[in-house]
Scaffold this active site. Structure first.
Site, PDB file in Angstrom:
ATOM      1  N   HIS A  65      -1.355   1.240  -4.397  1.00 12.46           N
ATOM      2  CA  HIS A  65      -1.766   2.639  -4.214  1.00 12.46           C
ATOM      3  C   HIS A  65      -0.860   3.598  -4.957  1.00 12.46           C
ATOM      4  CE1 HIS A  65      -4.058   1.622  -0.231  1.00 12.46           C
ATOM      5  NE2 HIS A  65      -4.679   1.202  -1.308  1.00 12.46           N
ATOM      6  N   GLY A 102       2.607  -4.368   9.134  1.00 13.53           N
ATOM      7  CA  GLY A 102       2.616  -2.920   9.366  1.00 13.53           C
ATOM      8  C   GLY A 102       1.473  -2.176   8.721  1.00 13.53           C
ATOM      9  N   GLN A 135       0.854  -1.195   0.000  1.00 12.41           N
ATOM     10  CA  GLN A 135       0.000   0.000   0.000  1.00 12.41           C
ATOM     11  C   GLN A 135       0.890   1.245   0.000  1.00 12.41           C
ATOM     12  OE1 GLN A 135      -3.647  -0.588   2.839  1.00 12.41           O
ATOM     13  NE2 GLN A 135      -1.927  -1.741   3.689  1.00 12.41           N
ATOM     14  N   CYS A 184       1.315  14.733 -24.012  1.00 18.82           N
ATOM     15  CA  CYS A 184       0.262  15.517 -24.687  1.00 18.82           C
ATOM     16  C   CYS A 184       0.390  17.005 -24.409  1.00 18.82           C
ATOM     17  CB  CYS A 184      -1.123  15.031 -24.223  1.00 18.82           C
ATOM     18  SG  CYS A 184      -1.592  15.575 -22.570  1.00 18.82           S
TER      19      CYS A 184
HETATM   20  C1  BV8 Z   1     -11.724   2.231  -3.702  1.00 20.85           C
HETATM   21  C2  BV8 Z   1      -2.824   7.455  -1.164  1.00 20.85           C
HETATM   22  C3  BV8 Z   1     -13.474   1.875  -5.240  1.00 20.85           C
HETATM   23  C4  BV8 Z   1      -1.401   7.455  -1.451  1.00 20.85           C
HETATM   24  C5  BV8 Z   1      -4.239   6.001   0.137  1.00 20.85           C
HETATM   25  C6  BV8 Z   1     -15.265  -0.894   1.277  1.00 20.85           C
HETATM   26  C7  BV8 Z   1     -14.857  -1.449   0.062  1.00 20.85           C
HETATM   27  C8  BV8 Z   1     -14.172  -0.674  -0.882  1.00 20.85           C
HETATM   28  C9  BV8 Z   1     -13.880   0.668  -0.614  1.00 20.85           C
HETATM   29  C10 BV8 Z   1     -14.291   1.218   0.585  1.00 20.85           C
HETATM   30  C11 BV8 Z   1     -14.967   0.445   1.516  1.00 20.85           C
HETATM   31  N1  BV8 Z   1     -15.246   1.245   2.573  1.00 20.85           N
HETATM   32  C12 BV8 Z   1     -14.735   2.478   2.342  1.00 20.85           C
HETATM   33  C13 BV8 Z   1     -14.168   2.501   1.129  1.00 20.85           C
HETATM   34  C14 BV8 Z   1     -13.534   3.682   0.519  1.00 20.85           C
HETATM   35  C15 BV8 Z   1     -12.061   3.852   0.872  1.00 20.85           C
HETATM   36  C16 BV8 Z   1     -11.723   3.427   2.263  1.00 20.85           C
HETATM   37  O1  BV8 Z   1     -11.211   2.332   2.487  1.00 20.85           O
HETATM   38  N2  BV8 Z   1     -11.933   4.317   3.212  1.00 20.85           N
HETATM   39  C17 BV8 Z   1     -11.561   4.004   4.582  1.00 20.85           C
HETATM   40  C18 BV8 Z   1     -10.894   5.218   5.221  1.00 20.85           C
HETATM   41  C19 BV8 Z   1     -12.808   3.561   5.322  1.00 20.85           C
HETATM   42  N3  BV8 Z   1     -11.242   3.114  -0.066  1.00 20.85           N
HETATM   43  C20 BV8 Z   1     -10.929   3.699  -1.250  1.00 20.85           C
HETATM   44  O2  BV8 Z   1     -11.366   4.777  -1.594  1.00 20.85           O
HETATM   45  C21 BV8 Z   1     -10.013   2.917  -2.188  1.00 20.85           C
HETATM   46  N4  BV8 Z   1     -10.612   2.907  -3.487  1.00 20.85           N
HETATM   47  O3  BV8 Z   1     -12.271   1.561  -2.890  1.00 20.85           O
HETATM   48  O4  BV8 Z   1     -12.181   2.420  -4.974  1.00 20.85           O
HETATM   49  C22 BV8 Z   1     -13.696   1.974  -6.674  1.00 20.85           C
HETATM   50  C23 BV8 Z   1     -14.369   0.941  -7.283  1.00 20.85           C
HETATM   51  C24 BV8 Z   1     -14.593   1.027  -8.642  1.00 20.85           C
HETATM   52  C25 BV8 Z   1     -14.138   2.137  -9.367  1.00 20.85           C
HETATM   53  C26 BV8 Z   1     -13.451   3.177  -8.729  1.00 20.85           C
HETATM   54  C27 BV8 Z   1     -13.240   3.103  -7.374  1.00 20.85           C
HETATM   55  C28 BV8 Z   1      -8.660   3.604  -2.370  1.00 20.85           C
HETATM   56  C29 BV8 Z   1      -7.851   3.508  -1.133  1.00 20.85           C
HETATM   57  C30 BV8 Z   1      -6.449   4.112  -1.382  1.00 20.85           C
HETATM   58  C31 BV8 Z   1      -6.409   5.469  -0.767  1.00 20.85           C
HETATM   59  N5  BV8 Z   1      -5.059   6.006  -0.849  1.00 20.85           N
HETATM   60  N6  BV8 Z   1      -3.103   6.670   0.030  1.00 20.85           N
HETATM   61  C32 BV8 Z   1      -0.685   8.052  -0.294  1.00 20.85           C
HETATM   62  O5  BV8 Z   1      -0.876   9.253  -0.048  1.00 20.85           O
HETATM   63  O6  BV8 Z   1       0.077   7.302   0.350  1.00 20.85           O
HETATM   64  S1  BV8 Z   1      -4.605   5.159   1.566  1.00 20.85           S
HETATM   65  C33 BV8 Z   1      -3.439   5.355   2.776  1.00 20.85           C
HETATM   66  O7  BV8 Z   1      -3.828   4.499   3.866  1.00 20.85           O
HETATM   67  C34 BV8 Z   1      -2.076   4.864   2.366  1.00 20.85           C
HETATM   68  O8  BV8 Z   1      -1.966   4.501   1.030  1.00 20.85           O
HETATM   69  C35 BV8 Z   1      -1.870   3.641   3.230  1.00 20.85           C
HETATM   70  O9  BV8 Z   1      -1.313   2.653   2.469  1.00 20.85           O
HETATM   71  C36 BV8 Z   1      -3.238   3.275   3.581  1.00 20.85           C
HETATM   72  C37 BV8 Z   1      -3.347   2.324   4.739  1.00 20.85           C
HETATM   73  O10 BV8 Z   1      -2.622   2.850   5.826  1.00 20.85           O
HETATM   74  P1  BV8 Z   1      -1.522   1.894   6.515  1.00 20.85           P
HETATM   75  O11 BV8 Z   1      -0.467   1.589   5.511  1.00 20.85           O
HETATM   76  O12 BV8 Z   1      -2.191   0.736   7.164  1.00 20.85           O
HETATM   77  O13 BV8 Z   1      -0.906   2.873   7.573  1.00 20.85           O
HETATM   78  P2  BV8 Z   1      -1.562   3.336   8.953  1.00 20.85           P
HETATM   79  O14 BV8 Z   1      -0.874   4.585   9.387  1.00 20.85           O
HETATM   80  O15 BV8 Z   1      -3.049   3.316   8.856  1.00 20.85           O
HETATM   81  O16 BV8 Z   1      -1.152   2.165   9.962  1.00 20.85           O
HETATM   82  C38 BV8 Z   1       0.220   2.003  10.286  1.00 20.85           C
HETATM   83  C39 BV8 Z   1       0.350   0.612  10.845  1.00 20.85           C
HETATM   84  O17 BV8 Z   1       1.738   0.362  11.069  1.00 20.85           O
HETATM   85  C40 BV8 Z   1      -0.335   0.438  12.195  1.00 20.85           C
HETATM   86  O18 BV8 Z   1      -0.982  -0.821  12.236  1.00 20.85           O
HETATM   87  C41 BV8 Z   1       0.823   0.465  13.198  1.00 20.85           C
HETATM   88  O19 BV8 Z   1       0.577  -0.344  14.330  1.00 20.85           O
HETATM   89  C42 BV8 Z   1       1.938  -0.130  12.357  1.00 20.85           C
HETATM   90  N7  BV8 Z   1       3.295   0.267  12.755  1.00 20.85           N
HETATM   91  C43 BV8 Z   1       3.729   1.499  13.120  1.00 20.85           C
HETATM   92  N8  BV8 Z   1       5.056   1.444  13.378  1.00 20.85           N
HETATM   93  C44 BV8 Z   1       5.458   0.161  13.147  1.00 20.85           C
HETATM   94  C45 BV8 Z   1       4.341  -0.587  12.746  1.00 20.85           C
HETATM   95  N9  BV8 Z   1       4.400  -1.897  12.470  1.00 20.85           N
HETATM   96  C46 BV8 Z   1       5.626  -2.484  12.565  1.00 20.85           C
HETATM   97  N10 BV8 Z   1       6.746  -1.834  12.942  1.00 20.85           N
HETATM   98  C47 BV8 Z   1       6.701  -0.521  13.235  1.00 20.85           C
HETATM   99  N11 BV8 Z   1       7.826   0.104  13.611  1.00 20.85           N
END
Ligand code: BV8
Length: 232
Positions: free
Chosen positions: A108, A174, A90, A138
């Site tokens: 992503h 992660g 991701q 383009c």
């Molecule tokens: C889509 C952009 C449909 C790039 C990102 C149900 C089904 C389908 C979709 C949805 C659904 N419900 C809601 C949706 C819509 C939405 C969604 O999921 N919303 C959420 C908020 C509810 N999803 C979408 O819109 C997706 N598209 O569904 O399209 C569609 C269908 C047909 C036609 C067209 C469209 C698109 C999702 C992508 C969004 N873009 N980023 C960027 O800027 O980076 S998402 C963003 O969050 C990042 O990309 C990241 O990858 C993603 C997830 O975050 P994590 O990587 O998990 O990071 P986070 O900070 O959350 O967590 C960190 C973790 O690391 C923690 O667990 C922590 O404990 C751990 N950690 C910390 N330190 C350490 C560690 N682990 C180990 N060691 C350490 N040291």
């Protein structure tokens, strides 16, 4: 016994110890920016300069980050089991590739690639991008980061569903399990009969879906798991 197919999903946590911010941890990216403003097509339409500033800053940070022991351990696993280990990330940084991983699927998108909003041409992103940059193909001034925003379709979904169907083991590393469709991969893998493992600093919101879990920093937990797997 069919060859193992290991599908690994990584999130921001695997790059945290390389100094790249996560999204939802204390002080994470989403604590400092509204998702609607910087990670949606509507936000880009409203204020492209703000969005370019947000991604220019992350691109600059990612450019100086180095892969850590977790990225290197996954590259080692891939090399030891040719063709059996598939990394879906991701993350938009290039740290898996910098550690030697192959064929990483950036669902992503990637910070180091630019996309033309007019003709969909893709090219290597310059360090700093601006809305007026003309598309090399383009000429339109419709340049955007080649990342998948909320509401946009992630890349490679067909391939990912196919990999999950044939997986013998699914490992999430992660990731908080807050963003779909990535958050649902564990169910898909389980439905195909795969074993499931979460490696995280703390339980994700999907922890109950995983058969097994190990907690700790990725740079400790991931190399330990890989060494065990390869010694097994
Ligand atoms: C889509 C952009 C449909 C790039 C990102 C149900 C089904 C389908 C979709 C949805 C659904 N419900 C809601 C949706 C819509 C939405 C969604 O999921 N919303 C959420 C908020 C509810 N999803 C979408 O819109 C997706 N598209 O569904 O399209 C569609 C269908 C047909 C036609 C067209 C469209 C698109 C999702 C992508 C969004 N873009 N980023 C960027 O800027 O980076 S998402 C963003 O969050 C990042 O990309 C990241 O990858 C993603 C997830 O975050 P994590 O990587 O998990 O990071 P986070 O900070 O959350 O967590 C960190 C973790 O690391 C923690 O667990 C922590 O404990 C751990 N950690 C910390 N330190 C350490 C560690 N682990 C180990 N060691 C350490 N040291």
């Amino acid at each position: 016994m069919p060859d193992p197919t290991i599908v690994i999903l990584t999130g921001a946590g695997i790059s945290a110890e390389s100094g790249l911010g996560t999204f939802r941890d204390e002080g994470g990216l989403w604590a400092r920016h509204r998702i609607e403003d910087v990670a949606t097509p509507e936000g880009f339409g409203r204020d492209p300069d703000l969005v370019h500033r947000f991604y220019n800053a992350r691109r600059a940070q990612a450019a100086t980050a180095r892969p850590n022991a977790a990225h290197r351990a996954l590259a080692r696993l891939q090399a030891a089991l040719p063709g059996a280990v598939h990394i879906v990330t991701q993350n938009v940084d290039g740290l898996h590739e910098a550690a030697g991983a192959r064929e990483v699927l950036h669902m992503h998108g990637r910070l180091d690639r630019a996309l033309c909003g007019a003709c969909a041409h893709r090219w290597p992103a310059p360090a700093e991008m601006h809305r007026s940059d003309p598309c090399p193909a383009c000429g339109a001034a419709a340049t955007r980061p080649d990342v998948v925003w909320f509401g946009e379709m992630p890349h490679g979904m067909e391939r990912i569903w196919g990999l999950l169907e044939s997986a013998s083991l699914f490992v999430a590393i992660g990731t908080s399990g807050e963003v779909y469709p990535a958050a649902a991969f564990v169910e898909e893998a389980r439905a195909s009969g795969a074993d499931t493992l979460e490696l995280n600093l703390e339980p994700s919101s999907r922890i109950s879906e995983f058969a097994r879990a190990r907690f700790g920093p990725a740079t400790e937990v991931v190399p330990a798991w890989v060494e065990e797997l390869l010694a097994g």
